[in-house]
Enzyme design. Structure first.
Site, PDB file in Angstrom:
ATOM      1  N   ALA A  21       1.187  -1.004  -0.636  1.00  0.00           N
ATOM      2  CA  ALA A  21      -0.380  -0.002  -0.157  1.00  0.00           C
ATOM      3  C   ALA A  21       0.827   1.215   0.333  1.00  0.00           C
ATOM      4  O   ALA A  21       0.280   2.388   0.167  1.00  0.00           O
ATOM      5  CB  ALA A  21      -1.185   0.080   1.153  1.00  0.00           C
ATOM      6  N   HIS A  22       2.145   1.237   0.020  1.00  0.00           N
ATOM      7  CA  HIS A  22       3.467   2.265  -0.364  1.00  0.00           C
ATOM      8  C   HIS A  22       2.886   3.301  -1.315  1.00  0.00           C
ATOM      9  O   HIS A  22       3.017   2.826  -2.020  1.00  0.00           O
ATOM     10  CB  HIS A  22       4.561   1.914   0.006  1.00  0.00           C
ATOM     11  N   HIS A  45       6.100  -7.887   8.515  1.00  0.00           N
ATOM     12  CA  HIS A  45       5.307  -8.501   8.515  1.00  0.00           C
ATOM     13  C   HIS A  45       5.720  -9.483   7.933  1.00  0.00           C
ATOM     14  O   HIS A  45       4.849  -9.911   6.327  1.00  0.00           O
ATOM     15  CB  HIS A  45       3.270  -8.065   8.033  1.00  0.00           C
ATOM     16  N   ARG A  89      14.069 -23.358  -3.556  1.00  0.00           N
ATOM     17  CA  ARG A  89      14.768 -23.831  -3.758  1.00  0.00           C
ATOM     18  C   ARG A  89      15.374 -22.394  -3.902  1.00  0.00           C
ATOM     19  O   ARG A  89      17.125 -21.923  -3.281  1.00  0.00           O
ATOM     20  CB  ARG A  89      15.528 -23.004  -5.269  1.00  0.00           C
ATOM     21  N   ASP A 122      -0.381  -3.631  12.649  1.00  0.00           N
ATOM     22  CA  ASP A 122       0.116  -3.464  11.325  1.00  0.00           C
ATOM     23  C   ASP A 122      -1.732  -2.222  11.414  1.00  0.00           C
ATOM     24  O   ASP A 122      -2.372  -1.687   9.447  1.00  0.00           O
ATOM     25  CB  ASP A 122      -0.090  -3.853  10.667  1.00  0.00           C
ATOM     26  N   SER A 156      -3.880  -2.881   2.916  1.00  0.00           N
ATOM     27  CA  SER A 156      -3.729  -2.109   3.498  1.00  0.00           C
ATOM     28  C   SER A 156      -3.023  -1.799   4.965  1.00  0.00           C
ATOM     29  O   SER A 156      -3.261  -0.631   5.453  1.00  0.00           O
ATOM     30  CB  SER A 156      -3.574  -0.458   2.360  1.00  0.00           C
TER      31      SER A 156
END
Length: 406
Positions: free
Chosen positions: A154-155, A232, A243, A294, A329
């Protein structure tokens, strides 16, 4: 009336009929508090011949250390990333509101913003202890702008930055100051990040890895330079691949320096992380799990449109999206909700659920000598809970700051 002649005239409070969380288990014993600190009753009895001035009947409640939220973007209509002339009043408003959710200390979190926002917001809020006016501020968590455009979440992409001048110069240009900063989230694959990680850690600032496309060896390299947290887990990073497990692989990496613990944030709101993924993380590395909310502006508000930094956020039920998209967000969960959901989803013990929101964040921030536990000499920041882990009362420095209505 002084309780004793030798050490302090301050009144002594004895919490009775309780189970206290100490040394990773609930123990049926009383808790003693004086001068805002937890008291050793043996010393009180034998060295001072002291006694309690007042008793608090906990009626069988659990007493746990107050919760510590290291990633909270705002709530109740307040957005910490919105520059104003009076940011501190917004922080104070949220700090008062979160007492009812058991949070006694927190890191106000700023998402990626233009430099003028950091320059305006950061000087306005100082690290301070909590009290009747609200939870204590441990310092800012600056999440961005030195993150990956590919995993920006959401940045807002237009405000993302790189270390083009070589590192700390870019950082200081963006933030203006590191006073009252507790943590910085960055992407370790950015060129020049290693020296920044090292310098921040030398200044006593916790470095977290997140919003990143780093592979495992880049993440391990950052840990060798001092990084100790993952923002998060699972969200805004490369998905686990057998891998190259990416940042997630730090949970079981054999390259972590001896004596070091990697901690990782988990948004246990039932939306950001599937319960099976939460269980995988917890079973792989239980001692590193740190519950974070958050939480965004809309925590505690009705559905509709709200802001998060420079973005418009839409609340639909329990989901918070960047308006017009399906990009999550942040959450609208409270810390006590996260603790209850985590216990249920992970199938862990009450003790583990409570420590993930108290002991572990204190260990992460290096403040375990005074926060996050009920050891003798620690700050008397504590909460009373029922067996379903609902908050009944919150205390800071031994003083009641919130109690549920009878």
């Amino acid at each position: 009336m002084p309780s004793n002649k030798s050490v302090s005239d301050a009144p002594i409070t004895q919490f009775i009929h309780c189970r206290i969380l100490r040394e990773h288990r609930l123990q049926r014993e009383d808790l003693w508090v004086r001068d805002g600190k937890i008291l050793d009753p043996e010393k009180l009895f034998f060295d001072e011949q002291g006694y309690a001035d007042q008793q608090v009947d906990c009626e069988g409640s659990i007493i746990a250390p107050g919760f510590i939220d290291v990633q909270i973007n705002g709530g109740y209509g307040i957005d910490f990333s919105r520059a104003s002339e009076d940011v501190s009043s917004g922080v104070s408003f949220v700090s008062k509101k979160i007492l009812q959710h058991g949070v006694t200390s927190f890191c106000p979190t700023l998402v990626t913003s233009p430099p003028e926002v950091y320059h305006k917001v950061l000087p306005q809020v100082k690290v301070h202890d909590g009290g009747q006016e609200g939870a204590g501020v441990l310092g800012f968590h600056l999440e961005g702008p030195f993150i990956s455009a590919e995993k920006k979440g959401a940045h807002p992409e237009r405000f993302l930055r790189t270390f083009q001048s070589g590192g700390m110069e870019d950082l200081m240009e963006a933030y203006g100051s590191l006073d009252n900063v507790a943590m910085v989230t960055l992407a370790p694959e950015l060129a020049g990040s290693q020296s920044v990680v090292r310098e921040l850690c030398q200044r006593g600032i916790t470095v977290s890895l997140g919003h990143s496309v780093a592979n495992l060896s880049q993440a391990e390299d950052a840990v060798h330079h001092g990084a100790s947290f993952i923002t998060h887990l699972f969200n805004a990073m490369l998905p686990f691949h057998h891998r190259d497990p990416g940042i997630v692989g730090l949970l079981t990496s054999d390259q972590i320096p001896a004596g070091r613990t990697i901690y990782y944030g988990m948004i246990a709101d039932g939306i950001h992380t599937n319960p099976a993924a939460l269980r995988i993380a917890h079973r792989a590395h239980p001692s590193g799990l740190v519950l974070v909310t958050d939480a965004i502006t809309a925590m505690g508000l009705p559905p509709g449109h709200h802001t998060l930094g420079q973005q418009v956020i839409e609340i639909q039920g329990l989901h918070a999206y960047v308006a017009g998209t399906t990009t999550l967000s942040g959450s609208i969960a409270t810390m006590d909700m996260c603790v209850r959901h985590f216990k249920h989803a992970a199938g862990c013990s009450v003790e583990e659920a409570l420590e993930a929101a108290s002991l572990h964040p204190a260990q992460l921030l290096g403040i375990v000598d005074k926060k996050g536990n009920l050891d003798y000499g620690s700050d008397a920041d504590l909460i009373l809970l029922d067996d379903a882990l609902n908050i009944k009362a919150t205390y800071i420095s031994g003083e009641e700051v919130w109690r549920t209505a009878p």
